[in-house]
Design an enzyme around this catalytic site. Structure first.
Site, PDB file in Angstrom:
ATOM      1  N   ASP A   1       1.990   3.948  -3.503  1.00  0.00           N
ATOM      2  CA  ASP A   1       1.779   5.397  -3.590  1.00  0.00           C
ATOM      3  C   ASP A   1       3.094   6.104  -3.914  1.00  0.00           C
ATOM      4  OD1 ASP A   1      -0.913   5.181  -2.919  1.00  0.00           O
ATOM      5  OD2 ASP A   1      -0.850   6.846  -1.503  1.00  0.00           O
TER       6      ASP A   1
ATOM      7  N   ASP B   1       0.844  -1.199   0.000  1.00  0.00           N
ATOM      8  CA  ASP B   1       0.000   0.000   0.000  1.00  0.00           C
ATOM      9  C   ASP B   1       0.877   1.246   0.000  1.00  0.00           C
ATOM     10  OD1 ASP B   1      -2.331   1.643   0.305  1.00  0.00           O
ATOM     11  OD2 ASP B   1      -1.842   1.812   2.438  1.00  0.00           O
TER      12      ASP B   1
HETATM   13  C1  IPM Z   1      -5.395   1.472  -1.762  1.00  0.00           C
HETATM   14  C2  IPM Z   1      -6.099   2.257  -0.696  1.00  0.00           C
HETATM   15  C3  IPM Z   1      -6.895   1.304   0.185  1.00  0.00           C
HETATM   16  C4  IPM Z   1      -5.902   0.353   0.828  1.00  0.00           C
HETATM   17  C5  IPM Z   1      -7.775   1.987   1.233  1.00  0.00           C
HETATM   18  C6  IPM Z   1      -8.731   2.975   0.607  1.00  0.00           C
HETATM   19  C7  IPM Z   1      -8.535   0.985   2.067  1.00  0.00           C
HETATM   20  O1  IPM Z   1      -5.195   3.025   0.024  1.00  0.00           O
HETATM   21  O2  IPM Z   1      -6.084   0.769  -2.536  1.00  0.00           O
HETATM   22  O3  IPM Z   1      -4.175   1.560  -1.851  1.00  0.00           O
HETATM   23  O4  IPM Z   1      -5.306   0.675   1.848  1.00  0.00           O
HETATM   24  O5  IPM Z   1      -5.729  -0.739   0.289  1.00  0.00           O
HETATM   25 MG    MG Z   2      -3.247   3.015  -0.805  1.00  0.00          MG
END
Ligand code: IPM
Ligand code: MG
Length: 358
Positions: free
Chosen positions: A250, A246
């Site tokens: 990003d 996660d």
């Molecule tokens: C992602 C998002 C989700 C996650 C959230 C919205 C639950 O951050 O898809 O990366 O943490 O998986």
């Molecule tokens: Mg995420």
């Protein structure tokens, strides 16, 4: 007839999925794919309508479709809710119910956007990596979890747990992907502290024996966060657990220029694939026609490739996006100060114009 369930969700979700659906309709019709779209609620929108972030009927409907195209979930309106009832729970539940254990998040730089990255162009040049994130296990789902009070102090706990079968199947996805790419897998872990990561090290190395043509190396997650800023172009496939994936996805998205560009595919054993942009619901710009629809449009391309076995139409969409960017069109997340940004719909129009011209 291939049925596709659109779950626009919250915030900018409806705006960006609308553009992605328009692109799919055009490309589908031209490629002789008979696509049928249905729409349902998830996240905050479903909480408002049904009191739950994902209704059972929506899960059943998703199971009966070929693929799900999702926007985003969440927003300030639901921020004070407990984790087990808030919008995000709808997303976590649909991933779990459809057994979508493999989350593929490709982060490649579009040459026209190299200058949009916060990193220097020579560092960004050539970034083409794939984050393979485990999506249905780890600390997101481990038990026990919850809050309580011990000796008058508030306490909360979550559990990071993986068994070897969950690790082996995601590792296999990573090695197979690397076999079709540059043949390198980087396993990201925290084995200097966590037993879970030590098990990952062992199991990933065992799976690697079945893929002698792929090179494997291991990287600590803190060091990986740093290396992604220092030499991102060096990496091919990154495989890791739910939480690290996660966070790193990003980061990987942002170094290519904008979080607004990154698509994802979530695949599993159930046969239904789910496709969603990596960016969130961006409530601050929702409903103002400011969002970048390209991540959703590129997610639609992944849908064609992975769920409909239609790599050519998928490539047409990616080419159209590339040309739109080369012509200098930018949404506000990508625009330089001297550029006039396009709105979400206008950006969708540009992609459609490229498609009809190609
Ligand atoms: C992602 C998002 C989700 C996650 C959230 C919205 C639950 O951050 O898809 O990366 O943490 O998986
Ligand atoms: Mg995420």
């Amino acid at each position: 007839m291939e049925r596709i369930l659109v779950l626009p969700g919250d915030g900018i979700g409806p705006e960006v999925t609308r553009e992605a659906q328009r692109v799919l309709e055009v490309v589908g019709a031209e490629s002789g794919l008979a696509l049928e779209f249905e729409e349902d609620l998830i996240g905050g929108a479903a909480i408002e309508a049904h009191g739950t972030p994902l209704a059972d009927e929506t899960v059943e409907r998703a199971r009966s479709c070929r693929a799900v195209l999702l926007g985003a979930v969440g927003g300030p309106r639901w921020d004070d809710m407990a984790v087990d009832v808030r919008p995000e729970k709808g997303l976590l539940r649909i991933r779990k119910e459809l057994e979508l254990f493999a989350n593929l998040r490709p982060a490649a730089v579009f040459p026209a956007l190299a200058s949009a990255s916060t990193l220097r162009p020579e560092v960004v040049d050539g970034i083409d990596l794939l984050v393979v994130r485990e999506l249905t296990g780890g600390i997101y789902f481990g038990e026990p979890r919850g809050r309580g009070e011990v000796d008058g102090l508030r306490e909360a706990r979550n559990t990071m747990v993986y068994d070897e079968s969950e690790i082996a199947r995601i590792a296999r996805v990573a090695f197979e992907s690397a076999g079709r790419r540059r043949g390198e897998v980087t396993h990201v872990h925290k084995a200097n502290v966590l037993e879970v990561s030590q098990l990952w090290m062992e199991v990933v190395a065992e799976v690697a024996r079945d893929f002698p043509e792929v090179r494997l190396d291991h990287q600590l997650v803190d060091s990986m966060a740093m290396l992604l800023l220092r030499e991102p172009a060096r990496y091919d496939v990154i495989v890791t657990g739910n939480l690290f994936g996660d966070i790193l996805s990003d980061e990987a998205a942002m170094i290519t220029g904008s979080l607004g560009m990154l698509p994802s595919a979530s695949l599993g054993e159930g046969g239904v694939g789910l496709y969603e942009p990596v960016h969130g619901s961006a409530p601050d710009i929702a409903g103002q026609d400011l969002a970048n629809p390209l991540a959703a449009i590129l997610s639609a391309a992944m849908l064609l490739e992975h769920s409909l076995d239609a790599p050519k139409p998928a490539a047409r969409i990616r080419d159209a996006v590339t040309r739109v960017l080369e012509e200098g069109h930018r949404t506000s997340d990508l625009a330089a100060p001297d550029q006039t940004p396009l709105g979400c719909r206008a950006m969708g129009d540009q992609v459609l114009a490229q498609l009809s011209g190609s």
